[in-house]
Design a protein around this motif. Structure first.
Motif, PDB file in Angstrom:
ATOM      1  N   UNK A  77      41.460  40.893  38.286  1.00 36.19           N
ATOM      2  CA  UNK A  77      41.117  39.521  38.676  1.00 36.19           C
ATOM      3  C   UNK A  77      41.387  39.215  40.140  1.00 36.19           C
ATOM      4  N   UNK A  78      42.034  40.120  40.861  1.00 36.60           N
ATOM      5  CA  UNK A  78      42.372  39.836  42.262  1.00 36.60           C
ATOM      6  C   UNK A  78      41.102  39.760  43.108  1.00 36.60           C
ATOM      7  N   UNK A  79      40.863  38.611  43.784  1.00 38.59           N
ATOM      8  CA  UNK A  79      39.645  38.507  44.604  1.00 38.59           C
ATOM      9  C   UNK A  79      39.655  39.532  45.732  1.00 38.59           C
ATOM     10  N   UNK A  80      38.465  39.978  46.106  1.00 37.92           N
ATOM     11  CA  UNK A  80      38.304  40.881  47.245  1.00 37.92           C
ATOM     12  C   UNK A  80      37.702  40.049  48.371  1.00 37.92           C
ATOM     13  N   UNK A  81      38.533  39.542  49.248  1.00 38.31           N
ATOM     14  CA  UNK A  81      38.048  38.611  50.253  1.00 38.31           C
ATOM     15  C   UNK A  81      37.507  37.385  49.552  1.00 38.31           C
ATOM     16  N   UNK A  82      36.259  37.048  49.809  1.00 43.88           N
ATOM     17  CA  UNK A  82      35.646  35.888  49.171  1.00 43.88           C
ATOM     18  C   UNK A  82      34.875  36.222  47.908  1.00 43.88           C
ATOM     19  N   UNK A  83      35.094  37.406  47.397  1.00 45.14           N
ATOM     20  CA  UNK A  83      34.422  37.824  46.152  1.00 45.14           C
ATOM     21  C   UNK A  83      35.394  37.684  44.995  1.00 45.14           C
ATOM     22  N   UNK A  84      34.996  36.898  44.008  1.00 42.94           N
ATOM     23  CA  UNK A  84      35.841  36.624  42.843  1.00 42.94           C
ATOM     24  C   UNK A  84      35.228  37.254  41.604  1.00 42.94           C
ATOM     25  N   UNK A  85      36.097  37.579  40.646  1.00 43.10           N
ATOM     26  CA  UNK A  85      35.650  38.344  39.472  1.00 43.10           C
ATOM     27  C   UNK A  85      35.731  37.506  38.206  1.00 43.10           C
ATOM     28  N   UNK A  86      34.652  37.491  37.455  1.00 48.75           N
ATOM     29  CA  UNK A  86      34.645  36.836  36.147  1.00 48.75           C
ATOM     30  C   UNK A  86      34.049  37.801  35.121  1.00 48.75           C
ATOM     31  N   UNK A  87      33.758  37.292  33.946  1.00 47.15           N
ATOM     32  CA  UNK A  87      33.268  38.133  32.853  1.00 47.15           C
ATOM     33  C   UNK A  87      34.358  38.285  31.810  1.00 47.15           C
ATOM     34  N   UNK A  88      33.948  38.490  30.570  1.00 44.42           N
ATOM     35  CA  UNK A  88      34.930  38.512  29.472  1.00 44.42           C
ATOM     36  C   UNK A  88      36.002  39.569  29.681  1.00 44.42           C
ATOM     37  N   UNK A  89      35.685  40.632  30.400  1.00 41.19           N
ATOM     38  CA  UNK A  89      36.686  41.679  30.659  1.00 41.19           C
ATOM     39  C   UNK A  89      37.864  41.168  31.492  1.00 41.19           C
ATOM     40  N   UNK A  90      37.716  40.032  32.143  1.00 40.17           N
ATOM     41  CA  UNK A  90      38.809  39.501  32.967  1.00 40.17           C
ATOM     42  C   UNK A  90      39.620  38.434  32.222  1.00 40.17           C
ATOM     43  N   UNK A  91      39.286  38.182  30.972  1.00 36.26           N
ATOM     44  CA  UNK A  91      39.933  37.079  30.266  1.00 36.26           C
ATOM     45  C   UNK A  91      41.264  37.500  29.660  1.00 36.26           C
ATOM     46  N   UNK A  92      42.199  36.560  29.671  1.00 33.88           N
ATOM     47  CA  UNK A  92      43.511  36.808  29.061  1.00 33.88           C
ATOM     48  C   UNK A  92      43.447  36.621  27.549  1.00 33.88           C
ATOM     49  N   UNK A  93      42.650  35.612  27.109  1.00 27.92           N
ATOM     50  CA  UNK A  93      42.459  35.429  25.670  1.00 27.92           C
ATOM     51  C   UNK A  93      41.028  35.763  25.292  1.00 27.92           C
ATOM     52  N   UNK A  94      40.879  36.318  24.106  1.00 25.93           N
ATOM     53  CA  UNK A  94      39.563  36.691  23.577  1.00 25.93           C
ATOM     54  C   UNK A  94      38.742  37.508  24.574  1.00 25.93           C
ATOM     55  N   UNK A  95      39.454  38.417  25.208  1.00 30.99           N
ATOM     56  CA  UNK A  95      38.819  39.432  26.034  1.00 30.99           C
ATOM     57  C   UNK A  95      37.792  40.165  25.179  1.00 30.99           C
ATOM     58  N   UNK A  96      36.579  40.263  25.707  1.00 35.34           N
ATOM     59  CA  UNK A  96      35.538  40.977  24.969  1.00 35.34           C
ATOM     60  C   UNK A  96      34.661  40.082  24.119  1.00 35.34           C
ATOM     61  N   UNK A  97      35.035  38.820  24.008  1.00 32.04           N
ATOM     62  CA  UNK A  97      34.285  37.878  23.153  1.00 32.04           C
ATOM     63  C   UNK A  97      33.605  36.809  24.016  1.00 32.04           C
ATOM     64  N   UNK A  98      32.712  36.041  23.371  1.00 34.91           N
ATOM     65  CA  UNK A  98      32.059  34.940  24.076  1.00 34.91           C
ATOM     66  C   UNK A  98      33.110  33.963  24.597  1.00 34.91           C
ATOM     67  N   UNK A  99      34.136  33.723  23.777  1.00 40.49           N
ATOM     68  CA  UNK A  99      35.191  32.805  24.212  1.00 40.49           C
ATOM     69  C   UNK A  99      35.860  33.285  25.507  1.00 40.49           C
TER      70      UNK A  99
END
Lengths: 498, 498
Positions: free
Chosen positions: A459-481
């Protein structure tokens, strides 16, 4: 030109695989027409990926008064969530479809968009198909939905499940690599651990099925630490995750479905964003120029102060970054592969298995499909059996023709539900491994040694590039939630930085 | 335009990091000047990647009368093989540098180009640095170069080494996934196996160092089957591979070096290809159009009947393919990450450690550098200590400044070789993780579950696209010799298909 690339009813829903359910009606052209020319736009934030994560991030950024452009590679929104049209005029779901307890953020999003839920069909008995024998079993007894295996296996399975749940409580969902035993758990495969603990073959079988059902990967491919993290993530801030919540229908992650199909959520969400969403625009490069990023997709370049990349890590790696991403982020993205998954849906005039007292859910040790669900519409106006094709089974059929897969699937369905299953009125196959903008599914997973060394780069941003997507979630990683949660988190992150 | 992109002395040798040793003298411009325009060429075969694999393939194809264009992303040839200029006018090697017995194909290639070899400096004692104690030990005794650890550890280490070598004989180098025990060996990490077998801590330490030295990855990251394959591959058709041949200097993979530096081989090989080699041309897409492929790089598109992709699998995945690659090939490339490696070279007026009776080779349990070599030139006109920075140690320093790395390296060198090591005349650092066209090194490795499921996709052509690179080699996989072998193999494959 801008009008030509706006969200369109046609393009949102895709080509041959489209369903006609969208509530939005904007005009537009297909993606291929647009890729010949190059449009330029400016925005505060460019969002790469029009799945639930990217769209949620865009919604929150727009709500905060920021300008946003969402670049989506496909000619539809939703990413790993898609409605597929059936020959009978109905539809089915080719990707993520279920919603369950503690999945609060996808629930809130669906509520806000007026997408209702209904209970997954769960009346009647489950089926165990094992060693060539078909055994119906009740799901409402003391044992919940634990299949009727030998007593020693049941006892072993219960102990192993309790142990996994207990170990998972020791894994902080926001930093699994800080668990006291992170190193011990990350240096072995889940297979190694299961062999030492699920020592009764029937118990091992249950965890093998659970593993492939949850991850679409075999136990030998996964880090034990990743499995424990994933269990810990199957909850929310007030409810610890459990393995049972991952695997169950009632009170579990498969409890409910969306009226109109799960893709209604991203479709309606995208509609609120209007022409901020650009389809058919796969992003090829992200280049820092002065204080702004040039995000170049086929046919369009967006200049933005911040970028949100809302793609699975292995796909995010295929964008050309200038300046280069930090080494740990790049190497992380080399180390989180997508699982191997398909869904096979056979449609019948009626859900005939219900008359046999079956709920359509199977656990099996054989065939191409080893777990199934009753995917009929809420009014049961026709019947639909949905089977997951996962990990080794999917890989064995990735290069096969649809007819070959169909034959293998129907052979299994006939074993489970009888000869009637051999004659569906239609058959739909969605193979995520073969999708250019997914190349697997449902989610990227961590082999041994990845979370402890590279986790902080998730999840650490690379300069002004930020990361999202279920793979970055703390809860329900891998799910729509998890996708929705990641979009909400990244929007806050970007707003704080802008 | 074609002339502008020809191989040039200047561009072959790169910018600041170049050495002035090339025997070729062609004219040309730098890569950046060329990328603004788009040139078109036609050839029988387009080769992607101007490392040893791609250049060898091109050589054999040209020798068979075929037209070839080699597209190289960097402004130099050699890929993971590069000479780096030193402030004193000398040079050192930032990538692959050694050659040893049974590495017949790189030897034959070097011979054909007039690049001679000389013995790696190996006179005097090795050093073991362990638990804060520095112990010189002889390399020519009965124990070869086994460090002076406790007797129980030595016995354990000898038994484990013999066991690994024996297991490796059961792994067919052309199809490790067909080994009788492939499944058992591929479902566990090397760490799991080592903990069960290298039960004496000092023995475990030796295998940990061997593992990071060979793979630039920790034992927890690797499949046991991959390790066994790699051992099996450290030989040739008449000589079975052994672990010792991987780790040793005398009679091992580090036995000899190249006069003028290892990059002399690809530089001279490229010179024989003339303007068939195009530098500064990173390939972005490979598109089948009718019966031909359009290979589009920055500034140039090559139309060809066949394509050879001679890149590490994780980088090959970053090209956009149309039609899509088969799922197994794509998922394979998601599952073979590059190791994490750097080389740190400190230069001194003299190889002062030689006077102390040391050969410059260290095995250590501490610091950023845990194995070193004497990289002085053959005439010892100055001294050079080369240290490998590997796996966990490299990752910890990927984002550090060169000065920070230098300080950490010199601290280690002083512990090993005394205070004189603190004052080099110059210092060169090559971090492969931070190179955009490598993103790690020396080679991609297989975590558990990859070879058994995806191995067959390593070399199987995808339509007219063929795969080369050291990762595809049956012998000396991961080494320069493997790269050459892969180029020879793929050229035969393409010639048979054309």
């Amino acid at each position: 030109m801008a009008r030509e690339r706006q969200l369109s009813r046609r393009s949102i829903l895709g080509g041959a695989a489209a369903t006609g359910l969208a509530g939005v009606a904007l005009t537009g052209t297909t993606a291929s027409a647009a890729s010949a020319a190059r449009e330029a736009r400016e925005a505060d934030v460019a969002v790469v990926g029009g799945g639930l994560a990217g769209l949620t991030a865009a919604r929150d950024l727009v709500a905060a008064g920021r300008s946003v452009v969402v670049l989506e590679a496909r000619d539809r929104v939703g990413g790993r969530v898609v409605n597929l049209k059936l020959a009978n005029g109905g539809f089915t779901e080719g990707g993520g479809e279920f919603i369950g307890p503690t999945q609060d953020r996808i629930k809130a999003l669906a509520d806000s968009l007026g997408v209702a839920t209904f209970a997954t069909y769960n009346t009647g008995k489950n089926l165990l198909y094992k060693d060539g024998t078909r055994t119906p079993y009740a799901t409402d007894g003391l044992l919940g939905s634990v299949p009727p295996i030998d007593v020693a296996g049941l006892a072993n399975a219960a102990a192993v499940q309790a142990l996994l749940d207990d170990m998972a409580t020791k894994v902080p969902v926001d930093a699994p690599w800080t668990a006291a035993k992170a190193e011990e758990w990350d240096r072995q495969t889940f297979e190694t651990w299961l062999r030492a603990n699920a020592v009764i073959p029937s118990a091992k079988f249950l965890f093998d099925v659970a593993c492939t059902s949850i991850f679409s990967a075999q136990p030998r491919e996964l880090s034990l630490l990743h499995v424990l993290f994933y269990i810990a993530a199957a909850g929310n801030a007030s409810t610890p995750g459990t393995l049972e919540r991952l695997t169950e229908t009632a009170a579990g992650a498969q409890e409910n479905r969306f009226v109109g199909g799960s893709q209604q959520v991203p479709i309606k969400l995208a509609a609120t964003l209007g022409d901020r969403v650009v389809l058919g625009a796969p992003v090829r490069s992200i280049t820092l120029s002065g204080s702004k990023y040039l995000v170049a997709a086929d046919g369009i370049t967006v200049t933005a102060r911040r970028v949100v990349v809302a793609l699975p890590p292995p796909l995010a790696a295929r964008i050309t970054y200038d300046p280069l991403l930090p080494a740990d982020r790049d190497q992380l993205s080399q180390r989180l592969p997508m699982g191997s998954i398909g869904k096979a849906i056979a449609v019948y005039d009626t859900p005939f298995w219900r008359a046999d007292g079956l709920n359509g859910q199977v656990v099996s040790d054989t065939g191409i499909v080893r777990s199934t669900f009753d995917n009929s519409p809420p009014d049961a106006s026709y019947g639909a059996l949905m089977g997951f094709i996962e990990a080794d089974e999917m890989r064995a059929f990735d290069a096969s023709s649809v007819d070959e897969v169909k034959a293998a699937v129907l052979k299994d369905y006939a074993l489970y539900f009888g000869d009637k299953a051999k004659s569906p009125t239609s058959f739909v196959l969605q193979r995520w491994d073969n999708e250019g903008f997914s190349r697997g599914g449902p989610v990227a997973y961590a082999p041994p040694g990845v979370l402890t060394e590279y986790g902080p780069a998730l999840r650490r941003p690379a300069g002004g590039i930020h990361w999202a997507g279920t793979e970055t979630s703390t809860y329900w990683n891998g799910y729509m939630d998890g996708a929705v949660r990641s979009g909400e988190r990244v929007a806050k992150e970007v707003l704080a930085a802008l």
